[in-house]
Design an enzyme around this catalytic site. Structure first.
Site, PDB file in Angstrom:
ATOM      1  N   HIS A 178      64.033  58.155 -27.352  1.00 53.22           N
ATOM      2  CA  HIS A 178      63.942  57.087 -26.264  1.00 53.22           C
ATOM      3  C   HIS A 178      63.636  55.850 -26.834  1.00 53.22           C
ATOM      4  O   HIS A 178      62.651  55.604 -27.416  1.00 53.22           O
ATOM      5  CB  HIS A 178      62.973  57.695 -25.434  1.00 53.22           C
ATOM      6  CG  HIS A 178      63.193  58.935 -24.686  1.00 53.22           C
ATOM      7  ND1 HIS A 178      62.529  60.185 -24.880  1.00 53.22           N
ATOM      8  CD2 HIS A 178      64.015  59.293 -24.020  1.00 53.22           C
ATOM      9  CE1 HIS A 178      62.937  61.218 -24.340  1.00 53.22           C
ATOM     10  NE2 HIS A 178      64.094  60.843 -23.896  1.00 53.22           N
TER      11      HIS A 178
ATOM     12  N   GLU B  76      60.754  56.078 -29.434  1.00 53.39           N
ATOM     13  CA  GLU B  76      60.327  57.317 -29.657  1.00 53.39           C
ATOM     14  C   GLU B  76      60.995  58.254 -29.974  1.00 53.39           C
ATOM     15  O   GLU B  76      62.172  58.420 -29.287  1.00 53.39           O
ATOM     16  CB  GLU B  76      59.627  57.715 -28.373  1.00 53.39           C
ATOM     17  CG  GLU B  76      58.737  56.422 -27.626  1.00 53.39           C
ATOM     18  CD  GLU B  76      58.250  56.883 -26.223  1.00 53.39           C
ATOM     19  OE1 GLU B  76      58.451  57.802 -26.064  1.00 53.39           O
ATOM     20  OE2 GLU B  76      57.433  56.189 -25.593  1.00 53.39           O
TER      21      GLU B  76
ATOM     22  N   HIS C  10      62.343  56.645 -19.430  1.00 51.06           N
ATOM     23  CA  HIS C  10      62.485  58.197 -19.647  1.00 51.06           C
ATOM     24  C   HIS C  10      61.329  58.791 -19.054  1.00 51.06           C
ATOM     25  O   HIS C  10      60.317  58.182 -18.404  1.00 51.06           O
ATOM     26  CB  HIS C  10      62.245  58.334 -21.097  1.00 51.06           C
ATOM     27  CG  HIS C  10      61.246  57.864 -21.910  1.00 51.06           C
ATOM     28  ND1 HIS C  10      61.528  56.639 -22.364  1.00 51.06           N
ATOM     29  CD2 HIS C  10      60.106  58.392 -22.192  1.00 51.06           C
ATOM     30  CE1 HIS C  10      60.256  56.243 -22.907  1.00 51.06           C
ATOM     31  NE2 HIS C  10      59.316  57.440 -22.902  1.00 51.06           N
TER      32      HIS C  10
ATOM     33  N   TYR D 173      58.138  72.072 -24.386  1.00 48.41           N
ATOM     34  CA  TYR D 173      57.405  70.726 -24.307  1.00 48.41           C
ATOM     35  C   TYR D 173      57.408  70.595 -22.648  1.00 48.41           C
ATOM     36  O   TYR D 173      58.090  70.740 -21.903  1.00 48.41           O
ATOM     37  CB  TYR D 173      58.100  69.703 -24.605  1.00 48.41           C
ATOM     38  CG  TYR D 173      57.578  68.213 -24.519  1.00 48.41           C
ATOM     39  CD1 TYR D 173      56.413  67.946 -25.131  1.00 48.41           C
ATOM     40  CD2 TYR D 173      58.416  67.439 -23.845  1.00 48.41           C
ATOM     41  CE1 TYR D 173      55.847  66.742 -24.706  1.00 48.41           C
ATOM     42  CE2 TYR D 173      57.971  66.080 -23.681  1.00 48.41           C
ATOM     43  CZ  TYR D 173      56.753  65.801 -24.309  1.00 48.41           C
ATOM     44  OH  TYR D 173      56.254  64.507 -23.955  1.00 48.41           O
TER      45      TYR D 173
HETATM   46 FE   LIG Z   1      57.650  57.570 -23.750  1.00 45.85          FE
END
Ligand SMILES: [Fe+2]
Length: 451
Positions: A377, A353, A383, A362
């Site tokens: 990630h 990701e 995460h 965010y």
């Molecule tokens: Fe994720």
């Protein structure tokens, strides 16, 4: 900041072409800049009107299934072989291509970078591309690369195409104009553009400096995700995508065309502009899309769906449901779920990701992820929300809440992403990123009924 508008394409009557668009995604467009330039009822007349040459641009194999088959017929002043001469290899040092594993850079980890800053160095679309990660292998047409672009200068009598990839462009700052063989596309933050493999264009800065993100797709083209039980509407709708109307220039000046081919860059000198398509029809075309048109779907009673619910575009990999790339959008939306931990849950994922922030905050990481920042990630690395986000969401009064002024995205790929040397050594890496989880407390209490 600099305003430039150097050379919109010019029609035969000398008038400047301003961008005009046709609605749709993957449908059969047809457009002509001069009346009667487009043959009707056939593709290859013995002689084309205006002395034009007919040429096909094949975006898929001839025999690709009909629902995936993409090609466009171009009627142009010169065939493309006249826009090509001997090639000379050139160096574009910051634009990297998979496979690109850097021995002394560790890709295993949770990473986050501050926005890559602008410098005084004049940079074009080519020289300003900064590759952050690569995945897969361009030689087998699988995988992707993620880039940050920093662009301050327009390309002048200079053109480019990528034989390796289609490019998904996500601006974060500034405005760009893509003068392509098939017409002109202007984009600014909140919009995206898709530039197909093999399409020739130059990039001009309408308002600079310009910064943004690019996902380079080596594999099968982006398409809209199937909606399944959601039905025929919502998420990204086909009609909101825009393809350019035909526009051309008949300009005889010394020019340079650069081609990206299997990760190498090659230059060829020609005596005219290659943007000479007077009319075209077909379904292989550049498009733009306004992300504010994306209609998000979400939970309306409890729980937090998988982020795939926010997929804008998906590029298949050949394994059903397992994308070479998903482009996923986290935009303004209402949170109404009852008795639910509302931010993204803690997670470990076989997919990798790469996230970027276009504007606002965010929800899973309120701090340290400013607009222009990116995070990675990677495959099977854990995460999730930081301590503040966890505590806030765990103790919030769960009234309906609008997440406002927020737009982040994810390039998610089935392949592990390898950091480039630039990402590992030059870009503004946040050394303390993993500390955002350090304060998460052990809360376990074995007492029955305890929460
Ligand atoms: Fe994720």
């Amino acid at each position: 900041m600099k305003d430039m508008d150097i050379s919109p394409l010019v029609q035969a009557d000398g008038k400047t072409t301003t961008p005009g668009y046709m609605p749709g995604f993957g449908n059969d467009y047809e457009t002509e800049a001069l009346p009667g330039a487009l043959p009707q009822g056939m593709n290859s007349p013995q002689k084309c009107n205006y002395g034009l040459y007919g040429e096909q641009l094949s975006g898929t194999a001839f025999t690709a299934p009909s629902h995936q088959n993409e090609r466009t017929w171009c009627y142009r002043i010169r065939p493309s072989v006249k826009h090509s001469h001997r090639y000379e290899k050139i160096d574009v040092p910051y634009w990297k291509t998979a496979p690109n594993v850097v021995e002394d850079v560790t890709s295993l980890g949770q990473y986050r970078w501050d926005p890559v800053p602008h410098t005084d160095e004049p940079l074009t679309w080519l020289t300003g591309m900064r590759t952050m990660t690569t995945a897969g292998d361009v030689n087998t047409q699988v995988g992707m690369a993620s880039h940050i672009y920093l662009v301050t200068e327009s390309m002048v009598d200079s053109y480019f195409y990528s034989a390796d990839s289609e490019l998904l462009v996500v601006p974060q700052e500034g405005r760009l104009r893509f003068c392509t063989e098939l017409g002109v596309i202007d984009i600014e933050p909140k919009e995206i553009a898709i530039l197909p493999r093999g399409l020739v264009y130059r990039v001009e800065v309408l308002e600079g400096p310009a910064r943004g993100f690019v996902c380079e797709n080596y594999g099968q083209k982006y398409e809209l995700p199937g909606r399944g039980p959601i039905g025929a509407n919502c998420m990204a709708n086909r009609r909101d995508f825009k393809a350019p109307v035909a526009a051309f220039e008949d300009r005889e000046v010394p020019s340079t065309l650069t081609i990206k081919w299997c990760g190498q860059f090659h230059e060829t000198k020609i005596g005219h502009s290659p943007l000479d398509v007077v009319a075209w029809h077909g379904n292989y075309a550049p498009v733009k899309y306004d992300l504010s048109d994306y209609c998000p779907i979400g939970a309306i009673l409890f729980d937090h769906p998988d982020p795939s619910i926010f997929t804008v575009l998906t590029a298949p990999s050949g394994v059903p449901g397992t994308a070479n790339i998903d482009f996923v959008l986290f935009r303004e939306r209402w949170m109404t779920m009852e008795d639910t931990f509302r931010p993204p849950w803690y997670h470990k994922n076989v997919m990798s990701e790469m996230m970027g922030n276009i504007y606002g905050q965010y929800d899973a990481k309120p701090d340290g992820f400013a607009p222009g920042s990116i995070s990675l990630h990677n495959m099977m690395l854990p995460h999730g929300p930081d301590r503040n986000a966890f505590e806030g969401a765990s103790n919030a009064d769960l009234k309906p809440e609008k997440l406002d002024n927020t737009m982040s995205f994810m390039f998610e790929t089935r392949f592990p992403q390898h950091l480039t040397e630039f990402a590992g050594k030059e870009a503004p890496l946040q050394d303390n990123y993993i500390d955002c989880w350090a304060d998460l407390e052990k809360k376990f209490d074995g007492t029955p009924g305890k929460k």
